[in-house]
Design a protein around this motif. Structure first.
Motif, PDB file in Angstrom:
ATOM      1  N   ILE A  15       0.840  -1.201   0.000  1.00 40.97           N
ATOM      2  CA  ILE A  15       0.000   0.000   0.000  1.00 40.97           C
ATOM      3  C   ILE A  15       0.877   1.253   0.000  1.00 40.97           C
ATOM      4  N   ALA A  16       1.930   1.246   0.784  1.00 43.51           N
ATOM      5  CA  ALA A  16       2.837   2.400   0.824  1.00 43.51           C
ATOM      6  C   ALA A  16       3.484   2.613  -0.541  1.00 43.51           C
ATOM      7  N   ALA A  17       3.873   1.525  -1.204  1.00 42.23           N
ATOM      8  CA  ALA A  17       4.477   1.649  -2.536  1.00 42.23           C
ATOM      9  C   ALA A  17       3.467   2.196  -3.541  1.00 42.23           C
ATOM     10  N   LEU A  18       2.224   1.739  -3.441  1.00 43.59           N
ATOM     11  CA  LEU A  18       1.178   2.250  -4.347  1.00 43.59           C
ATOM     12  C   LEU A  18       0.898   3.731  -4.085  1.00 43.59           C
ATOM     13  N   GLU A  19       0.858   4.119  -2.816  1.00 43.77           N
ATOM     14  CA  GLU A  19       0.634   5.530  -2.494  1.00 43.77           C
ATOM     15  C   GLU A  19       1.767   6.403  -3.006  1.00 43.77           C
ATOM     16  N   GLU A  20       2.986   5.910  -2.904  1.00 44.68           N
ATOM     17  CA  GLU A  20       4.143   6.657  -3.405  1.00 44.68           C
ATOM     18  C   GLU A  20       4.070   6.791  -4.929  1.00 44.68           C
ATOM     19  N   HIS A  21       3.693   5.708  -5.579  1.00 43.54           N
ATOM     20  CA  HIS A  21       3.568   5.714  -7.035  1.00 43.54           C
ATOM     21  C   HIS A  21       2.454   6.684  -7.462  1.00 43.54           C
ATOM     22  N   LEU A  22       1.336   6.667  -6.746  1.00 44.95           N
ATOM     23  CA  LEU A  22       0.218   7.562  -7.047  1.00 44.95           C
ATOM     24  C   LEU A  22       0.617   9.023  -6.852  1.00 44.95           C
ATOM     25  N   ALA A  23       1.361   9.313  -5.800  1.00 44.27           N
ATOM     26  CA  ALA A  23       1.810  10.685  -5.559  1.00 44.27           C
ATOM     27  C   ALA A  23       2.715  11.163  -6.695  1.00 44.27           C
ATOM     28  N   HIS A  24       3.590  10.280  -7.152  1.00 48.28           N
ATOM     29  CA  HIS A  24       4.473  10.631  -8.267  1.00 48.28           C
ATOM     30  C   HIS A  24       3.657  10.905  -9.530  1.00 48.28           C
ATOM     31  N   GLN A  25       2.666  10.070  -9.795  1.00 44.91           N
ATOM     32  CA  GLN A  25       1.824  10.277 -10.975  1.00 44.91           C
ATOM     33  C   GLN A  25       1.043  11.575 -10.880  1.00 44.91           C
ATOM     34  N   ASN A  26       0.522  11.883  -9.695  1.00 48.37           N
ATOM     35  CA  ASN A  26      -0.215  13.143  -9.516  1.00 48.37           C
ATOM     36  C   ASN A  26       0.679  14.345  -9.778  1.00 48.37           C
ATOM     37  N   ARG A  27       1.917  14.303  -9.293  1.00 42.23           N
ATOM     38  CA  ARG A  27       2.862  15.404  -9.525  1.00 42.23           C
ATOM     39  C   ARG A  27       3.155  15.534 -11.018  1.00 42.23           C
ATOM     40  N   THR A  28       3.347  14.409 -11.690  1.00 35.22           N
ATOM     41  CA  THR A  28       3.623  14.427 -13.127  1.00 35.22           C
ATOM     42  C   THR A  28       2.441  15.004 -13.903  1.00 35.22           C
ATOM     43  N   ILE A  29       1.238  14.612 -13.527  1.00 37.85           N
ATOM     44  CA  ILE A  29       0.036  15.132 -14.197  1.00 37.85           C
ATOM     45  C   ILE A  29      -0.066  16.641 -14.005  1.00 37.85           C
TER      46      ILE A  29
END
Length: 76
Positions: A15-29
């Motif tokens: 879950i922590a890895a998914l949240e980190e990945h999601l945060a990175h995607q949000n920043r990129t978007i």
């Protein structure tokens, strides 16, 4: 002996890895959205400039004198 993996720890890590990945995607978007906004402003400026140049060219074309008739030079 192997180390037993606690399923709760495994899920928490995933879950922590998914949240980190999601945060990175949000920043990129957000970055891409900002760049798209900037590019759209440039496109609109260029479109307005092209419209002004087109109007100016048409006005010059309308006010230009007609081309003189092609005649033979006097030395012929």
């Amino acid at each position: 002996m192997t180390n037993p993996v606690n399923p709760a720890d495994d899920h928490a890590g995933r879950i922590a890895a998914l949240e980190e990945h999601l945060a990175h995607q949000n920043r990129t978007i957000e970055e891409l959205s900002d760049q798209l906004t900037q590019q759209w402003k440039v496109v609109e400026q260029m479109r307005a400039k092209l419209d002004r140049l087109t109007d100016r060219f048409l006005a010059l074309e309308e006010s230009a004198l007609e081309a003189p008739a092609i005649t033979r030079p006097p030395h012929y």
